[in-house]
Motif scaffolding. Structure first.
Motif, short mmCIF file in Angstrom:
data_model
loop_
_atom_site.label_atom_id
_atom_site.label_comp_id
_atom_site.label_asym_id
_atom_site.label_seq_id
_atom_site.Cartn_x
_atom_site.Cartn_y
_atom_site.Cartn_z
N LYS A 100 3.05 -2.22 14.43
CA LYS A 100 3.11 -0.91 13.78
C LYS A 100 2.43 -0.97 12.41
O LYS A 100 1.77 -0.04 12.00
CB LYS A 100 4.55 -0.44 13.62
CG LYS A 100 5.19 -0.02 14.90
CD LYS A 100 6.59 0.52 14.65
CE LYS A 100 7.24 0.90 15.95
NZ LYS A 100 8.58 1.46 15.75
N PHE A 101 2.61 -2.09 11.70
CA PHE A 101 1.97 -2.25 10.40
C PHE A 101 0.45 -2.21 10.57
O PHE A 101 -0.24 -1.56 9.79
CB PHE A 101 2.40 -3.57 9.75
CG PHE A 101 1.76 -3.80 8.41
CD1 PHE A 101 2.14 -3.06 7.31
CD2 PHE A 101 0.77 -4.75 8.26
CE1 PHE A 101 1.55 -3.25 6.06
CE2 PHE A 101 0.17 -4.96 7.03
CZ PHE A 101 0.57 -4.21 5.93
N ASN B 163 12.60 -4.22 5.81
CA ASN B 163 11.39 -4.81 6.39
C ASN B 163 11.17 -6.22 5.85
O ASN B 163 10.11 -6.53 5.30
CB ASN B 163 10.18 -3.92 6.09
CG ASN B 163 10.30 -2.56 6.72
OD1 ASN B 163 10.04 -2.38 7.90
ND2 ASN B 163 10.75 -1.58 5.95
N LEU C 50 0.23 1.40 0.00
CA LEU C 50 1.55 0.96 0.40
C LEU C 50 2.37 0.66 -0.85
O LEU C 50 1.88 0.01 -1.77
CB LEU C 50 1.47 -0.31 1.25
CG LEU C 50 0.67 -0.21 2.53
CD1 LEU C 50 0.66 -1.55 3.24
CD2 LEU C 50 1.23 0.86 3.45
N LEU D 290 8.12 -8.42 7.31
CA LEU D 290 6.82 -7.98 6.79
C LEU D 290 6.68 -8.36 5.32
O LEU D 290 5.64 -8.85 4.89
CB LEU D 290 6.67 -6.47 6.96
CG LEU D 290 5.39 -5.86 6.39
CD1 LEU D 290 4.15 -6.45 7.04
CD2 LEU D 290 5.42 -4.35 6.55
N MET E 179 5.23 -5.98 13.59
CA MET E 179 3.98 -6.13 12.86
C MET E 179 2.87 -5.27 13.46
O MET E 179 1.95 -4.91 12.76
CB MET E 179 3.53 -7.59 12.85
CG MET E 179 4.35 -8.48 11.95
SD MET E 179 4.07 -8.16 10.23
CE MET E 179 3.79 -9.79 9.64
N ILE F 234 7.52 1.36 1.82
CA ILE F 234 8.13 0.36 2.70
C ILE F 234 9.28 -0.31 1.97
O ILE F 234 9.07 -0.98 0.96
CB ILE F 234 7.09 -0.67 3.17
CG1 ILE F 234 5.97 0.03 3.93
CG2 ILE F 234 7.76 -1.77 4.01
CD1 ILE F 234 4.82 -0.86 4.32
#
Length: 99
Positions: free
Chosen positions: A3-4, A54, A16, A57, A1, A49
């Motif tokens: 990195k998000f 993922n 996104l 996330l 998370m 994404i």
């Protein structure tokens, strides 16, 4: 998370695209997003994404429909929509959030 958080904490608007390779609407959005990225240049970011890669996330953000598109500005979500969108609409929305 973490990195998000780094991805969305930008001074430029970040679009996104939560997608899946098996989803027809997601696949249809690929050329649209290329057009959006080309129109924005370095004034914005377009990040894809994959929900299957993922999952944590995607669950945290409650992604239900595909594609789900979100615009973040300086770490804050400012727009969210599920389903296909056209390039002109996305470009217009992103330009609203340019510095």
């Amino acid at each position: 998370m973490s990195k998000f958080g780094e991805l969305i904490d930008a001074n430029v608007p970040v679009l996104l695209d939560f997608y899946a390779d098996w989803n027809e609407q997601s696949i249809a959005m690929h050329p649209v997003l290329r057009d959006v990225a080309a129109a924005l240049g370095d004034k914005g970011k377009v990040i894809k994404i994959d929900v299957d890669k993922n999952k944590e996330l995607s669950q945290a953000l409650r992604i239900k429909g595909l594609p789900t598109l979100m615009i973040y500005k300086k770490g804050e979500m400012v727009w969210r929509q599920s389903g296909e969108q056209d390039a002109n609409t996305l470009i217009s929305l992103l330009r609203d959030y340019l510095v």
